[in-house]
Design a protein around this motif. Structure first.
Motif, PDB file in Angstrom:
ATOM      1  N   ASP A  81     -27.022  82.027 -51.335  1.00  0.00           N
ATOM      2  CA  ASP A  81     -27.186  83.147 -50.194  1.00  0.00           C
ATOM      3  C   ASP A  81     -27.120  82.979 -49.480  1.00  0.00           C
ATOM      4  OD1 ASP A  81     -26.138  85.277 -52.000  1.00  0.00           O
ATOM      5  OD2 ASP A  81     -27.918  85.708 -52.575  1.00  0.00           O
ATOM      6  N   GLU A  82     -27.278  82.133 -48.508  1.00  0.00           N
ATOM      7  CA  GLU A  82     -28.046  81.029 -47.162  1.00  0.00           C
ATOM      8  C   GLU A  82     -27.577  79.903 -47.193  1.00  0.00           C
ATOM      9  OE1 GLU A  82     -30.672  83.769 -44.735  1.00  0.00           O
ATOM     10  OE2 GLU A  82     -31.656  84.130 -46.314  1.00  0.00           O
ATOM     11  N   PRO A  83     -28.072  79.490 -46.394  1.00  0.00           N
ATOM     12  CA  PRO A  83     -27.895  78.029 -46.350  1.00  0.00           C
ATOM     13  C   PRO A  83     -29.507  77.285 -46.570  1.00  0.00           C
ATOM     14  CG  PRO A  83     -27.398  78.932 -43.900  1.00  0.00           C
ATOM     15  CD  PRO A  83     -27.561  79.737 -44.391  1.00  0.00           C
ATOM     16  N   ASP A  84     -29.603  76.536 -47.220  1.00  0.00           N
ATOM     17  CA  ASP A  84     -30.858  75.621 -47.956  1.00  0.00           C
ATOM     18  C   ASP A  84     -30.454  74.179 -47.065  1.00  0.00           C
ATOM     19  OD1 ASP A  84     -33.255  74.657 -48.133  1.00  0.00           O
ATOM     20  OD2 ASP A  84     -33.957  76.588 -49.756  1.00  0.00           O
ATOM     21  N   SER A  85     -30.706  74.161 -46.203  1.00  0.00           N
ATOM     22  CA  SER A  85     -30.906  71.848 -46.271  1.00  0.00           C
ATOM     23  C   SER A  85     -31.871  70.756 -47.551  1.00  0.00           C
ATOM     24  CB  SER A  85     -30.521  71.195 -45.019  1.00  0.00           C
ATOM     25  OG  SER A  85     -31.451  71.511 -44.224  1.00  0.00           O
ATOM     26  N   ASN A  86     -32.349  72.335 -47.922  1.00  0.00           N
ATOM     27  CA  ASN A  86     -33.542  71.424 -48.646  1.00  0.00           C
ATOM     28  C   ASN A  86     -32.972  70.128 -49.035  1.00  0.00           C
ATOM     29  OD1 ASN A  86     -36.038  70.255 -50.282  1.00  0.00           O
ATOM     30  ND2 ASN A  86     -37.032  71.931 -49.619  1.00  0.00           N
ATOM     31  N   PRO A  87     -33.151  68.856 -49.546  1.00  0.00           N
ATOM     32  CA  PRO A  87     -32.048  67.759 -50.325  1.00  0.00           C
ATOM     33  C   PRO A  87     -32.349  68.393 -51.678  1.00  0.00           C
ATOM     34  CG  PRO A  87     -33.367  66.840 -48.389  1.00  0.00           C
ATOM     35  CD  PRO A  87     -33.366  68.094 -48.256  1.00  0.00           C
ATOM     36  N   SER A  88     -33.635  68.285 -52.325  1.00  0.00           N
ATOM     37  CA  SER A  88     -34.051  68.687 -53.249  1.00  0.00           C
ATOM     38  C   SER A  88     -33.350  69.722 -54.172  1.00  0.00           C
ATOM     39  CB  SER A  88     -35.231  69.203 -53.456  1.00  0.00           C
ATOM     40  OG  SER A  88     -35.894  70.882 -52.262  1.00  0.00           O
ATOM     41  N   CYS A  89     -32.551  70.965 -53.243  1.00  0.00           N
ATOM     42  CA  CYS A  89     -31.304  71.844 -53.874  1.00  0.00           C
ATOM     43  C   CYS A  89     -30.565  71.490 -55.052  1.00  0.00           C
ATOM     44  CB  CYS A  89     -30.689  72.826 -53.011  1.00  0.00           C
ATOM     45  SG  CYS A  89     -31.733  73.697 -51.769  1.00  0.00           S
ATOM     46  N   VAL A  90     -29.973  69.598 -54.716  1.00  0.00           N
ATOM     47  CA  VAL A  90     -29.333  69.405 -54.775  1.00  0.00           C
ATOM     48  C   VAL A  90     -29.902  68.833 -57.072  1.00  0.00           C
ATOM     49  CG1 VAL A  90     -28.030  67.149 -55.739  1.00  0.00           C
ATOM     50  CG2 VAL A  90     -28.137  68.496 -53.536  1.00  0.00           C
ATOM     51  N   ASP A 134     -31.188  57.013 -37.535  1.00  0.00           N
ATOM     52  CA  ASP A 134     -31.381  57.621 -39.239  1.00  0.00           C
ATOM     53  C   ASP A 134     -31.790  59.370 -39.000  1.00  0.00           C
ATOM     54  OD1 ASP A 134     -32.015  58.193 -41.622  1.00  0.00           O
ATOM     55  OD2 ASP A 134     -34.448  57.049 -41.991  1.00  0.00           O
ATOM     56  N   ASP A 135     -30.672  58.887 -38.661  1.00  0.00           N
ATOM     57  CA  ASP A 135     -30.585  61.417 -38.795  1.00  0.00           C
ATOM     58  C   ASP A 135     -30.360  61.440 -39.717  1.00  0.00           C
ATOM     59  OD1 ASP A 135     -31.962  61.644 -36.126  1.00  0.00           O
ATOM     60  OD2 ASP A 135     -29.710  60.704 -35.514  1.00  0.00           O
ATOM     61  N   ARG A 136     -30.489  61.337 -40.976  1.00  0.00           N
ATOM     62  CA  ARG A 136     -29.845  61.878 -42.111  1.00  0.00           C
ATOM     63  C   ARG A 136     -30.561  62.970 -42.215  1.00  0.00           C
ATOM     64  NH1 ARG A 136     -34.383  58.548 -45.843  1.00  0.00           N
ATOM     65  NH2 ARG A 136     -34.642  57.556 -44.189  1.00  0.00           N
ATOM     66  N   ARG A 137     -31.098  64.030 -41.530  1.00  0.00           N
ATOM     67  CA  ARG A 137     -32.215  65.452 -41.897  1.00  0.00           C
ATOM     68  C   ARG A 137     -30.912  66.281 -41.267  1.00  0.00           C
ATOM     69  NH1 ARG A 137     -32.228  67.658 -44.917  1.00  0.00           N
ATOM     70  NH2 ARG A 137     -34.380  68.609 -44.097  1.00  0.00           N
ATOM     71  N   LYS A 138     -30.394  65.332 -39.874  1.00  0.00           N
ATOM     72  CA  LYS A 138     -29.815  66.244 -39.001  1.00  0.00           C
ATOM     73  C   LYS A 138     -28.540  66.517 -39.244  1.00  0.00           C
ATOM     74  CE  LYS A 138     -32.216  65.915 -34.941  1.00  0.00           C
ATOM     75  NZ  LYS A 138     -33.856  64.552 -35.182  1.00  0.00           N
ATOM     76  N   VAL A 139     -27.469  65.750 -40.195  1.00  0.00           N
ATOM     77  CA  VAL A 139     -26.579  65.521 -40.105  1.00  0.00           C
ATOM     78  C   VAL A 139     -26.514  67.242 -41.543  1.00  0.00           C
ATOM     79  CG1 VAL A 139     -24.910  64.532 -41.754  1.00  0.00           C
ATOM     80  CG2 VAL A 139     -25.879  63.244 -39.591  1.00  0.00           C
ATOM     81  N   TRP A 140     -27.250  66.532 -42.742  1.00  0.00           N
ATOM     82  CA  TRP A 140     -27.363  67.168 -43.937  1.00  0.00           C
ATOM     83  C   TRP A 140     -27.593  68.283 -43.397  1.00  0.00           C
ATOM     84  CZ3 TRP A 140     -26.074  66.080 -48.354  1.00  0.00           C
ATOM     85  CH2 TRP A 140     -26.394  67.376 -49.737  1.00  0.00           C
ATOM     86  N   THR A 141     -28.681  68.946 -42.010  1.00  0.00           N
ATOM     87  CA  THR A 141     -29.226  70.445 -42.628  1.00  0.00           C
ATOM     88  C   THR A 141     -27.267  70.744 -41.653  1.00  0.00           C
ATOM     89  OG1 THR A 141     -30.975  70.034 -41.767  1.00  0.00           O
ATOM     90  CG2 THR A 141     -29.931  71.378 -40.853  1.00  0.00           C
ATOM     91  N   ILE A 142     -26.724  69.890 -40.839  1.00  0.00           N
ATOM     92  CA  ILE A 142     -25.535  70.667 -40.192  1.00  0.00           C
ATOM     93  C   ILE A 142     -24.601  70.851 -41.204  1.00  0.00           C
ATOM     94  CG2 ILE A 142     -23.630  70.505 -38.459  1.00  0.00           C
ATOM     95  CD1 ILE A 142     -25.865  68.359 -37.014  1.00  0.00           C
ATOM     96  N   TYR A 143     -24.214  69.889 -41.720  1.00  0.00           N
ATOM     97  CA  TYR A 143     -23.039  70.047 -43.105  1.00  0.00           C
ATOM     98  C   TYR A 143     -23.574  70.996 -43.965  1.00  0.00           C
ATOM     99  CZ  TYR A 143     -20.757  68.425 -47.198  1.00  0.00           C
ATOM    100  OH  TYR A 143     -19.701  68.266 -48.163  1.00  0.00           O
ATOM    101  N   THR A 144     -25.178  71.207 -43.875  1.00  0.00           N
ATOM    102  CA  THR A 144     -24.630  72.381 -45.088  1.00  0.00           C
ATOM    103  C   THR A 144     -25.098  73.246 -44.727  1.00  0.00           C
ATOM    104  OG1 THR A 144     -27.625  71.153 -45.944  1.00  0.00           O
ATOM    105  CG2 THR A 144     -27.231  73.877 -46.253  1.00  0.00           C
ATOM    106  N   PHE A 145     -25.097  73.925 -43.387  1.00  0.00           N
ATOM    107  CA  PHE A 145     -24.449  75.103 -42.306  1.00  0.00           C
ATOM    108  C   PHE A 145     -23.290  75.287 -42.490  1.00  0.00           C
ATOM    109  CE2 PHE A 145     -22.219  77.643 -39.191  1.00  0.00           C
ATOM    110  CZ  PHE A 145     -22.851  78.779 -39.444  1.00  0.00           C
ATOM    111  N   LEU A 146     -22.208  74.634 -42.592  1.00  0.00           N
ATOM    112  CA  LEU A 146     -20.570  74.576 -42.540  1.00  0.00           C
ATOM    113  C   LEU A 146     -20.150  74.229 -43.727  1.00  0.00           C
ATOM    114  CD1 LEU A 146     -20.071  71.577 -39.576  1.00  0.00           C
ATOM    115  CD2 LEU A 146     -20.585  73.699 -39.480  1.00  0.00           C
ATOM    116  N   VAL A 147     -21.010  73.702 -45.359  1.00  0.00           N
ATOM    117  CA  VAL A 147     -20.439  74.443 -46.131  1.00  0.00           C
ATOM    118  C   VAL A 147     -21.003  75.389 -46.658  1.00  0.00           C
ATOM    119  CG1 VAL A 147     -21.097  73.459 -48.691  1.00  0.00           C
ATOM    120  CG2 VAL A 147     -20.460  71.731 -46.425  1.00  0.00           C
ATOM    121  N   TRP A 148     -22.173  75.989 -46.676  1.00  0.00           N
ATOM    122  CA  TRP A 148     -22.256  77.857 -46.569  1.00  0.00           C
ATOM    123  C   TRP A 148     -21.699  78.603 -46.016  1.00  0.00           C
ATOM    124  CZ3 TRP A 148     -23.785  81.325 -43.301  1.00  0.00           C
ATOM    125  CH2 TRP A 148     -24.294  82.103 -44.479  1.00  0.00           C
TER     126      TRP A 148
END
Length: 634
Positions: free
Chosen positions: A327-336, A596-610
């Protein structure tokens, strides 16, 4: 376990097609059956996943004269004893469900007294036609979701926001103020969600809707107050409460399994439950496979374990589907892994037990002050914690100014006021970093400090900094991230996920444990580990916490994955939110291993996908299988 949705709107005369369309959006929560209650004032809709009283548990359920109706999502674990009291008081039952116990309990005791009596996870709605009132309640910790939207004559409430989209009066708008805090916290951190005008009913609260006036009231909260039990008595109390909770959580008319990782929490639950089926997940990258340790424990306990892997392609292709279900973006990698784990478990069981909540209740996170493997530094930090508050704070401020050295962070967080450094378990972008990549109109929001201060104000009388941090996570990270993904991603696969640690009787025990028994020179979550060791192979409970490791870094350094993420970052519509050059630079440097900005990239990407799913594509993503998966050795 089910999905519930309702609305109050006198201006909609033909409510049936509306409530049916809304129910269809949450069919995954209850694929077995549906039902509705409709009158001039309200429409209640229900989707059922059959768990208890398989033949007689359809909802809505009405009282004897048909004037009070209920729809309910969750489980009440002490419903049988309450039912006996209600039968003795003269109530007539038509089913053997916990739902009907809530209905008659409301009639007999009223909302406040009913909520004091019950033990479980729940979100339920009651329409009282005599009073022309709607009541709704969400469980103590926020295990089950409940959202509402109140605009003019229209009130909508239910399990998932996606159902609101089918109401003709719902205005779908992005809440621009939600984006900046999300970049810091990795989840939707405000009370108002990413959908403008849609709010969460807070955990431990209930609401009343009367004459279109909404009132929300707190009925329960966590209150840490150290007791005087010895360490051995504390361990015994933990083990007794958790064992009894697992016993209560096994009640079901369908088979119950457990999710099993390498950590102590799920291992403890599994050892107590001893289910026929346990489930584990890993990745095609061998470093990230929880299944190896889980299989080892299952073999030692004599249990069956089913494990699988998630491929990089599966994760990428199905990420839009995962964000849709959240329902809302969540960039916690464990969602996968959680999505794929519950998808796999669904083939064998309908109910699964899991270990969420143990870290918050029993102080398991490193950020509570456990950042070193040096025993000497841990012992020294234990001594510093015992100093008077003013002395500790002065030491912390001195440590903060010092050049970095091994153990400095551990010592600082053992002495500093929680309000100065702790904003919750997740931290991705600092606010200044967020401002640098956001467009000006998205920089306006509540500050991080304002968000966390709401919780800290309630525990300002605490002398214990760890308890302050636990309280904050119990009201931020746990309900808005940990429990949200646990509910949404299990229900996405028509699974009921139960969390025995988040039981109010277990919480009573946890609330009284002195911090010295939880975080000390031995370990974090120390007393809980000692309780778990009573049921696990020797020293198993002392294993290092991994926490659903996900190979995000490796994915972003792999060219096909990187190119797909970059293609998203390059879209024209992305410029509405971000400085496109800035976010592409962060991505490219991560790919080239310059940062190593994996969390930043993943958080931006998550919002855009959502955002693309809900505001551009406007269609439900479908599951995409990896046709090459069978060729990969698990």
């Amino acid at each position: 376990m089910c999905g519930i949705i309702a609305f109050a709107d006198k201006t909609i005369l033909n409510k049936k097609p509306v409530i049916n369309n809304m129910m269809d959006m949450i069919k995954h929560r209850g694929p077995n059956s549906s039902g509705e209650y409709i009158n001039d004032n309200v429409a209640l809709g229900f989707r059922r996943l059959s768990i208890i009283d398989l033949k007689g548990g359809s909802q809505p359920i009405l009282n004897e004269d048909g004037t009070v109706a209920i729809i309910f999502n969750g489980e009440i674990y002490n419903f049988q004893s309450i039912r006996k009291d209600l039968v003795a008081a003269g109530h007539v039952f038509k089913t053997h469900t916990d739902t009907e116990v809530l209905l008659h309990g409301y009639e007999e005791y009223g909302m406040e007294e009913l909520l004091k009596k019950i033990r479980g996870m729940f979100a339920f709605l009651i329409w009282d036609d005599n009073k022309k009132e709607m009541f709704g309640a969400r469980d103590f910790f926020g295990i089950k979701p409940m959202y509402y939207y109140h605009d003019g004559d229209t009130f909508i409430v239910g399990s998932e926001i996606k159902a609101f989209l089918k109401h003709p009066k719902f205005k779908k708008q992005l809440n621009k103020e939600a984006l900046k805090p999300y970049l810091t916290f990795q989840y939707s951190a405000l009370d108002e969600t990413f959908f403008k005008g849609v709010y969460r009913v807070p955990e431990g609260h209930y609401f009343t809707l009367k004459d279109n006036k909404l009132t929300i009231k707190k009925y329960w909260d966590m209150d840490f107050k150290a007791n005087h039990l010895s360490f051995d008595e504390t361990v015994a109390a933990i083990d007794k409460s958790v064992s009894e909770s697992v016993e209560a959580h096994r009640i079901s008319d369908v088979e119950v399994g457990s999710l099993l990782s390498s950590g102590v929490d799920s291992s403890y639950i599994t050892a107590l439950l001893r289910p026929e089926h346990t489930f584990s997940i890993g990745f095609d990258n061998k470093k990230y496979h929880e299944g190896t340790a889980a299989k080892e424990l299952s073999d030692k306990l004599g249990l069956d374990n089913t494990s699988d892997i998630v491929t990089e392609k599966e994760a990428l292709d199905n990420f839009p589907l995962i964000q849709y279900h959240l329902d809302e973006p969540d960039s916690n990698p464990s969602c996968v892994p959680l999505y794929f784990l519950t998808r796999m478990a669904h083939k064998d069981v309908t109910v699964i037990l899991s270990g969420e909540g143990a870290d918050e209740l029993f102080a398991g996170y490193a950020n509570y002050g456990f950042h070193t493997r040096s025993h000497a530094i841990r012992v020294f930090a234990d001594g510093l914690r015992k100093l008077p508050r003013g002395v500790k704070y002065r030491i912390a401020h001195g440590l903060k100014k010092m050049p970095n050295f091994h153990g400095r962070l551990h010592l600082y967080e053992s002495t500093a006021p929680a309000e100065e450094f702790f904003i919750g378990e997740a931290l991705v972008f600092h606010e200044g970093q967020a401002d640098k990549i956001l467009q000006p109109e998205y920089r306006q929001s509540k500050s991080v400090r304002d968000i966390v201060t709401e919780s800290y104000k309630k525990v300002r009388h605490y002398d214990d900094e760890v308890k302050k941090m636990q309280y904050l996570d119990i009201h931020q990270f746990m309900p808005k991230d940990i429990l949200l993904k646990a509910d949404k991603l299990s229900m996405a696969n028509s699974m009921e996920l139960r969390v025995p640690f988040l039981d109010k009787e277990v919480a009573k025990v946890a609330a009284g444990i002195p911090t010295k028994y939880l975080i000390n020179s031995h370990n974090s979550k120390y007393a809980l580990r000692e309780a778990a060791n009573r049921h696990l192979p020797e020293e198993w409970a002392s294993r290092e916490k991994l926490g659903f490791p996900v190979p995000v870094k490796q994915w972003l350094e792999d060219e096909p994955f990187y190119k797909e993420v970059r293609k998203t970052f390059e879209q024209d519509w992305v410029k509405e939110f971000f400085d496109q050059d800035a976010i592409l630079d962060i991505l490219d440097k991560t790919y080239r291993k310059e940062a190593d900005d994996r969390r930043k990239v993943w958080t931006i990407y998550t919002f855009l996908v959502w955002y693309k799913v809900y505001f551009i594509d406007n269609e439900i993503p479908h599951y995409i299988a990896d046709s090459n998966k069978d060729k990969i050795e698990a």
